[in-house]
Scaffold this motif. Structure first.
Motif, PDB file in Angstrom:
ATOM      1  N   THR A 201       0.839  -1.196   0.000  1.00  0.00           N
ATOM      2  CA  THR A 201       0.000   0.000   0.000  1.00  0.00           C
ATOM      3  C   THR A 201       0.873   1.244   0.000  1.00  0.00           C
ATOM      4  O   THR A 201       2.055   1.205   0.367  1.00  0.00           O
ATOM      5  CB  THR A 201      -0.946   0.036   1.217  1.00  0.00           C
ATOM      6  N   TRP A 202       0.278   2.364  -0.382  1.00  0.00           N
ATOM      7  CA  TRP A 202       1.010   3.615  -0.578  1.00  0.00           C
ATOM      8  C   TRP A 202       0.234   4.743   0.096  1.00  0.00           C
ATOM      9  O   TRP A 202      -0.957   4.922  -0.154  1.00  0.00           O
ATOM     10  CB  TRP A 202       1.166   3.890  -2.077  1.00  0.00           C
ATOM     11  N   PHE A 203       0.936   5.500   0.942  1.00  0.00           N
ATOM     12  CA  PHE A 203       0.278   6.585   1.667  1.00  0.00           C
ATOM     13  C   PHE A 203       0.044   7.776   0.726  1.00  0.00           C
ATOM     14  O   PHE A 203       0.976   8.417   0.281  1.00  0.00           O
ATOM     15  CB  PHE A 203       1.113   7.011   2.876  1.00  0.00           C
ATOM     16  N   GLN A 204      -1.234   8.017   0.459  1.00  0.00           N
ATOM     17  CA  GLN A 204      -1.596   9.140  -0.405  1.00  0.00           C
ATOM     18  C   GLN A 204      -1.770  10.435   0.392  1.00  0.00           C
ATOM     19  O   GLN A 204      -1.713  11.517  -0.181  1.00  0.00           O
ATOM     20  CB  GLN A 204      -2.898   8.829  -1.148  1.00  0.00           C
ATOM     21  N   ARG A 205      -2.019  10.303   1.680  1.00  0.00           N
ATOM     22  CA  ARG A 205      -2.215  11.494   2.508  1.00  0.00           C
ATOM     23  C   ARG A 205      -1.405  11.364   3.792  1.00  0.00           C
ATOM     24  O   ARG A 205      -1.527  10.373   4.517  1.00  0.00           O
ATOM     25  CB  ARG A 205      -3.696  11.666   2.854  1.00  0.00           C
ATOM     26  N   ILE A 206      -0.567  12.370   4.052  1.00  0.00           N
ATOM     27  CA  ILE A 206       0.162  12.480   5.314  1.00  0.00           C
ATOM     28  C   ILE A 206       0.034  13.941   5.746  1.00  0.00           C
ATOM     29  O   ILE A 206       0.703  14.825   5.193  1.00  0.00           O
ATOM     30  CB  ILE A 206       1.640  12.072   5.171  1.00  0.00           C
ATOM     31  N   ARG A 207      -0.836  14.175   6.700  1.00  0.00           N
ATOM     32  CA  ARG A 207      -1.127  15.549   7.118  1.00  0.00           C
ATOM     33  C   ARG A 207      -1.079  15.673   8.634  1.00  0.00           C
ATOM     34  O   ARG A 207      -1.182  14.683   9.358  1.00  0.00           O
ATOM     35  CB  ARG A 207      -2.526  15.977   6.644  1.00  0.00           C
ATOM     36  N   ASP A 208      -0.940  16.914   9.086  1.00  0.00           N
ATOM     37  CA  ASP A 208      -1.100  17.232  10.497  1.00  0.00           C
ATOM     38  C   ASP A 208      -2.593  17.161  10.823  1.00  0.00           C
ATOM     39  O   ASP A 208      -3.406  17.841  10.196  1.00  0.00           O
ATOM     40  CB  ASP A 208      -0.555  18.628  10.783  1.00  0.00           C
ATOM     41  N   ARG A 209      -2.944  16.330  11.778  1.00  0.00           N
ATOM     42  CA  ARG A 209      -4.360  16.119  12.083  1.00  0.00           C
ATOM     43  C   ARG A 209      -5.043  17.406  12.561  1.00  0.00           C
ATOM     44  O   ARG A 209      -6.217  17.638  12.279  1.00  0.00           O
ATOM     45  CB  ARG A 209      -4.509  15.021  13.140  1.00  0.00           C
ATOM     46  N   ALA A 210      -4.323  18.240  13.267  1.00  0.00           N
ATOM     47  CA  ALA A 210      -4.919  19.455  13.837  1.00  0.00           C
ATOM     48  C   ALA A 210      -5.047  20.574  12.811  1.00  0.00           C
ATOM     49  O   ALA A 210      -6.076  21.250  12.741  1.00  0.00           O
ATOM     50  CB  ALA A 210      -4.097  19.922  15.034  1.00  0.00           C
ATOM     51  N   THR A 211      -4.010  20.779  11.994  1.00  0.00           N
ATOM     52  CA  THR A 211      -3.993  21.937  11.097  1.00  0.00           C
ATOM     53  C   THR A 211      -4.329  21.596   9.646  1.00  0.00           C
ATOM     54  O   THR A 211      -4.628  22.501   8.855  1.00  0.00           O
ATOM     55  CB  THR A 211      -2.608  22.590  11.123  1.00  0.00           C
ATOM     56  N   GLY A 212      -4.231  20.313   9.287  1.00  0.00           N
ATOM     57  CA  GLY A 212      -4.443  19.938   7.897  1.00  0.00           C
ATOM     58  C   GLY A 212      -3.230  20.143   7.012  1.00  0.00           C
ATOM     59  O   GLY A 212      -3.290  19.898   5.796  1.00  0.00           O
ATOM     60  N   GLU A 213      -2.107  20.572   7.581  1.00  0.00           N
ATOM     61  CA  GLU A 213      -0.902  20.820   6.797  1.00  0.00           C
ATOM     62  C   GLU A 213      -0.397  19.544   6.134  1.00  0.00           C
ATOM     63  O   GLU A 213      -0.320  18.481   6.758  1.00  0.00           O
ATOM     64  CB  GLU A 213       0.198  21.380   7.708  1.00  0.00           C
ATOM     65  N   ASP A 214      -0.058  19.657   4.860  1.00  0.00           N
ATOM     66  CA  ASP A 214       0.532  18.533   4.122  1.00  0.00           C
ATOM     67  C   ASP A 214       1.959  18.314   4.638  1.00  0.00           C
ATOM     68  O   ASP A 214       2.807  19.212   4.551  1.00  0.00           O
ATOM     69  CB  ASP A 214       0.546  18.848   2.630  1.00  0.00           C
ATOM     70  N   VAL A 380     -13.676   3.287   1.064  1.00  0.00           N
ATOM     71  CA  VAL A 380     -13.651   4.742   0.925  1.00  0.00           C
ATOM     72  C   VAL A 380     -12.916   5.103  -0.363  1.00  0.00           C
ATOM     73  O   VAL A 380     -11.765   4.690  -0.560  1.00  0.00           O
ATOM     74  CB  VAL A 380     -12.946   5.389   2.135  1.00  0.00           C
ATOM     75  N   PRO A 381     -13.542   5.868  -1.264  1.00  0.00           N
ATOM     76  CA  PRO A 381     -12.862   6.255  -2.513  1.00  0.00           C
ATOM     77  C   PRO A 381     -11.599   7.074  -2.248  1.00  0.00           C
ATOM     78  O   PRO A 381     -11.541   7.868  -1.304  1.00  0.00           O
ATOM     79  CB  PRO A 381     -13.919   7.101  -3.241  1.00  0.00           C
ATOM     80  N   VAL A 382     -10.595   6.868  -3.085  1.00  0.00           N
ATOM     81  CA  VAL A 382      -9.322   7.577  -2.953  1.00  0.00           C
ATOM     82  C   VAL A 382      -8.990   8.257  -4.273  1.00  0.00           C
ATOM     83  O   VAL A 382      -9.638   8.027  -5.299  1.00  0.00           O
ATOM     84  CB  VAL A 382      -8.186   6.616  -2.550  1.00  0.00           C
ATOM     85  N   GLU A 383      -7.953   9.085  -4.234  1.00  0.00           N
ATOM     86  CA  GLU A 383      -7.454   9.720  -5.450  1.00  0.00           C
ATOM     87  C   GLU A 383      -6.773   8.677  -6.331  1.00  0.00           C
ATOM     88  O   GLU A 383      -6.303   7.643  -5.832  1.00  0.00           O
ATOM     89  CB  GLU A 383      -6.463  10.823  -5.090  1.00  0.00           C
ATOM     90  N   PRO A 384      -6.680   8.926  -7.638  1.00  0.00           N
ATOM     91  CA  PRO A 384      -5.957   7.985  -8.502  1.00  0.00           C
ATOM     92  C   PRO A 384      -4.521   7.798  -8.033  1.00  0.00           C
ATOM     93  O   PRO A 384      -3.870   8.749  -7.579  1.00  0.00           O
ATOM     94  CB  PRO A 384      -6.005   8.659  -9.876  1.00  0.00           C
ATOM     95  N   LEU A 385      -4.021   6.574  -8.133  1.00  0.00           N
ATOM     96  CA  LEU A 385      -2.617   6.314  -7.827  1.00  0.00           C
ATOM     97  C   LEU A 385      -1.735   6.863  -8.944  1.00  0.00           C
ATOM     98  O   LEU A 385      -2.152   6.896 -10.115  1.00  0.00           O
ATOM     99  CB  LEU A 385      -2.388   4.809  -7.690  1.00  0.00           C
TER     100      LEU A 385
END
Length: 450
Positions: A201-214, A380-385
């Motif tokens: 698997t590949w992490f498509q989203r890694i963000r700060d949970r509080a601020t939403g920062e990428d 849950v739908p995800v963005e295209p790989l």
């Protein structure tokens, strides 16, 4: 609520699920009937005794029983949780060794590569027997599977039966901890999402949970500055893949490398199932199965030349020091949401795609996050790989489909097609010879193929 555990003679699997079940408040409110099933009566009786001891310690109102009869175990079940293998390390040593003998540099031989195909073929029969018992005797039950190769067996069950099945693995959490360590941020402060297939698997989203920062820009900076030797056996390959393809993969080098033709440089395998072939076949009658290691760094090379032999601990002794705390396994969160209506985070489940990963077939089993709607798991739908990642994942979908067809049609030709598509296989004649040798070695446990 009746929850059946199949493969309940396993100390690790059954002990974990029993503790998780009995520590769940929502499940306790529903009323819990645990049924333990295994074909090995001795370990099964020990596990029933352990379950009763945990019930006593917690003052729980649950009931527990055990049986060696599949139909009895499954009848009327609401959930069937399964983890099974037959003579695991004996056959795995063949899955690993034989393809490498023919020059195919697979790195692990459990879920991917030629070895993973034969592992799946052995698992299809017993798991489909369980699924068909569920079809007859508990058609509304959810089949929760922990048996490997996760994606391949779930695809066989979804294609060949009408059973609702979900495959679970903690590989996602391993990758999440790697990201947390590189970022030096607590895991609960991260908002993560991954997609692909089990163990790839590949992490498509890694963000700060509080601020939403990428946080991907920071992860790239930290990875480039990190010492190469640090945790190399687990993440060395992941770091190269991250640099080349832009996403962090999961779970670890030995698993990820099963789907790549060039992973051998990153997963040292010299001690994996090591034996001296001049001593004869390691699988001859009376021979001891060569040793397995999750990673080569765990090989105890400092051991004495003649280590003392110790009797195996009893179940009670082996589990006595295990704290009564919940694990990170997702079986119980799924049961709590499906049966009790309590929303839980389900970041990684193996289910048919149904449009979740754009471009992949709907009936291909993928690993993505899920929610529950009307008592059913929904991916849950995800963005295209990214194209390169998509291509690697899509190829495995074709291999899985061909393998299921090989089983259903008893077709050696379809098996050979699946083998020849695998990234580590680079020669037709050697592939045919390898398949023939494995079919002969494992003929007593494999399905008939013509």
């Amino acid at each position: 609520m009746k929850v059946t555990l199949i493969g309940a003679g396993s100390r690790e699997f059954a002990g974990t699920i029993i503790r998780d079940l009995l520590l769940s408040g929502p499940i306790a409110e529903k009323g819990l009937d645990i049924v333990l099933m295994d074909i090995a009566a001795g370990p099964l009786a020990e596990m029933e005794e352990y379950a009763r001891s945990v019930i006593g310690q917690l003052g729980h109102a649950a009931t527990v029983s055990s049986t060696t009869d599949l139909d009895t175990a499954v009848t009327g079940a609401d959930f069937v949780v399964t983890a099974i293998e037959v003579n695991r390390y004996h056959y795995w040593s063949q899955d690993f060794t034989v393809p490498r003998k023919y020059g195919f540099r697979q790195v692990y031989g459990e879920n991917g590569g030629p070895g993973g195909l034969f592992h799946a073929l052995r698992q299809f029969g017993p798991l489909l027997e369980i699924a068909r018992a569920i079809e007859r005797l508990a058609p509304d039950a959810l089949f929760i599977n922990f048996s490997n190769p996760e994606h391949k067996v779930c695809e066989a069950i979804t294609r060949l039966t009408n059973v609702k099945v979900v495959g679970l693995c903690h590989g996602y959490f391993q990758g999440a901890r790697q990201v947390s360590a590189l970022l030096e941020r607590p895991l609960d402060e991260l908002d993560l999402a991954a997609a692909g297939i089990n163990h790839f698997t590949w992490f498509q989203r890694i963000r700060d949970r509080a601020t939403g920062e990428d946080l991907y820009p920071e992860l790239r900076e930290r990875e480039h500055a990190a010492n190469w030797v640090s945790d190399w056996h687990e993440v060395g390959l992941s770091r190269i893949l991250f640099r080349r393809f832009g996403l962090w993969p999961s779970p670890s080098a030995n698993h990820i490398g099963e789907y790549l033709s060039w992973a051998d440089d990153y997963v040292p395998a010299q001690l994996q199932y090591f034996h001296d072939p001049a001593d004869g076949s390691p699988w001859r009658e009376g021979a001891e199965t060569p040793e397995w290691y999750y990673e080569i760094r765990f090989a105890d090379t400092d051991r004495p030349y003649q280590p003392a032999k110790h009797a195996q601990k009893s179940l009670q002794d082996a589990l006595a020091d295990r704290p009564l705390v919940s694990s990170e396994e997702l079986a119980i969160p799924i049961i709590e949401w499906v049966a009790c209506g309590v929303e839980r985070d389900l970041p990684a489940v193996n289910v048919p795609n149904r449009g979740a990963i754009p471009g992949l077939p709907d009936d291909m089993v993928v690993e993505v996050a899920a929610t529950v709607e009307d008592g059913r798991l929904v991916p849950v739908p995800v963005e295209p790989l990214p194209e390169a990642v998509f291509a690697m994942v899509r190829l495995q979908g074709s291999i899985h489909k061909l393998l299921v067809e090989a089983y259903a049609e008893e077709s050696k030709a379809k098996l050979l097609q699946a083998v020849l598509l695998d990234p580590v296989v680079d020669n037709h004649n050697r592939a045919v010879a390898m398949v023939d040798e494995l079919l002969e070695l494992q003929k007593d446990i494999l399905p008939p193929l013509h």
